[in-house]
Design an enzyme around this catalytic site. Sequence first.
Site, PDB file in Angstrom:
ATOM      1  CB  SER A 226      48.778  38.893  41.526  1.00  0.00           C
ATOM      2  OG  SER A 226      47.998  40.077  41.500  1.00  0.00           O
TER       3      SER A 226
ATOM      4  N   GLY B 105      42.533  37.334  38.625  1.00  0.00           N
ATOM      5  CA  GLY B 105      41.676  37.395  37.437  1.00  0.00           C
ATOM      6  C   GLY B 105      42.261  36.666  36.231  1.00  0.00           C
TER       7      GLY B 105
ATOM      8  CB  SER C 218      41.812  43.930  22.836  1.00  0.00           C
ATOM      9  OG  SER C 218      40.929  44.952  22.503  1.00  0.00           O
TER      10      SER C 218
ATOM     11  CE1 TYR D 247      38.745  47.927  29.945  1.00  0.00           C
ATOM     12  CE2 TYR D 247      36.787  47.446  28.669  1.00  0.00           C
ATOM     13  CZ  TYR D 247      37.943  47.028  29.285  1.00  0.00           C
ATOM     14  OH  TYR D 247      38.297  45.690  29.222  1.00  0.00           O
TER      15      TYR D 247
ATOM     16  CB  ALA E  41      38.965  55.982  24.491  1.00  0.00           C
ATOM     17  CB  SER E  42      41.998  52.487  27.165  1.00  0.00           C
ATOM     18  OG  SER E  42      41.171  51.413  27.576  1.00  0.00           O
ATOM     19  CE  LYS E  43      41.191  46.569  27.516  1.00  0.00           C
ATOM     20  NZ  LYS E  43      42.400  45.818  27.880  1.00  0.00           N
TER      21      LYS E  43
END
Length: 307
Positions: free
Chosen positions: A19, A21, A145, A159, A161-163
Amino acid sequence: MGVGGTSGGRDTVLVTGASVGLGLAIARELLRRTDHRLVLTARASSLDRFAAEGITEGERILLRPLDVMDADQRVAVVEEVEARFGGVDALVNNAGISYRSVLEHAEASEVLDQMGINFLGPMELCRLVLPAMREKRRGRIVNVSSVSGMMAMPTMGLYTASKFALEGATESLWYEVRPFGVSVSLVQPGFIRSDGFTKVRLTPMSQHATDDRMDAYHPHYGFMAPFIEKLMTTTPTTSEKVARTVVKVLGQRHPKLRVPASWDAKFFYYLRRLLPRRLYHEVLYRMLPGVSTWGRMPRSLRPPPPE
Ligand SMILES: NC(=O)c1ccc[n+]([C@@H]2O[C@H](COP(=O)([O-])OP(=O)(O)OC[C@H]3O[C@@H](n4cnc5c(N)ncnc54)[C@H](OP(=O)(O)O)[C@@H]3O)[C@@H](O)[C@H]2O)c1
């Protein structure tokens, strides 16, 4: 034309976080350049943004609530697509959030929030769509990613670490599902010109340190936040440009596993590959803004030297 350049009937593409970006730009690009059926998902509280953007349900478009952390919603949307259209042919895991915090300022709940939305949610969606893809022996998964999936920067550890997790798991998946005709790609944007820097989440401790000049980490935040804001407001990379890359990858017969999607992603990809690792970290450390003063209390706040 089907996903992967195949001929045949209309394919179904599910996009998360569609919705606003990059997700919205991907939705618009898919609408403009393909004839795929689109399942555009957003958190329930964000669904009415679609109407404001002129996107309404119709023959080609389903709009569905999907918080990627909500197991019931994940199952409901995939089951509905399977019942109506025979399954999801392409999944675009785009939804994501970003915390700004040094590691010392993040507690377990914040780490889990970051890892949940950027890693666990996408993995669970992959698990749900894969059985139908394997059965049909075709399918596409694009995981969005970041340049943070290939390099780390201070205050962005959660952030990053998550990627990194998303990258590692997607790389495994690439091997696992290729024999079934399913292709998996990581699209890696660098900084996108956007208001993303206003949406970063601060932890209570990182918020406190940002405000408190006496905090040992105050300069880390004080230099990194404007640095990132400047990169995001001056980069030539737009959501529309990255969206074109995502849609191109969806249409390729043999897409690459990793697709850097902006000039800075390409730059850091080569910097990291070409420089010896130790030198790379040293160069980056010296490039960070104000790094020579990090960890030092501002002169004006230092206690006077003892008599
Ligand atoms: N912006 C950048 O510079 C940049 C650079 C590299 C990579 N990326 C990646 O690109 C992707 C899109 O980012 P963006 O720049 O478009 O950011 P954005 O404008 O903040 O959009 C993020 C999207 O994720 C959604 N979202 C957040 N939590 C969710 C949840 N629990 N369930 C479902 N959706 C959720 C948001 O929905 P709500 O609006 O409802 O919160 C929003 O639609 C992310 O994966 C991000 O990591 C961005």
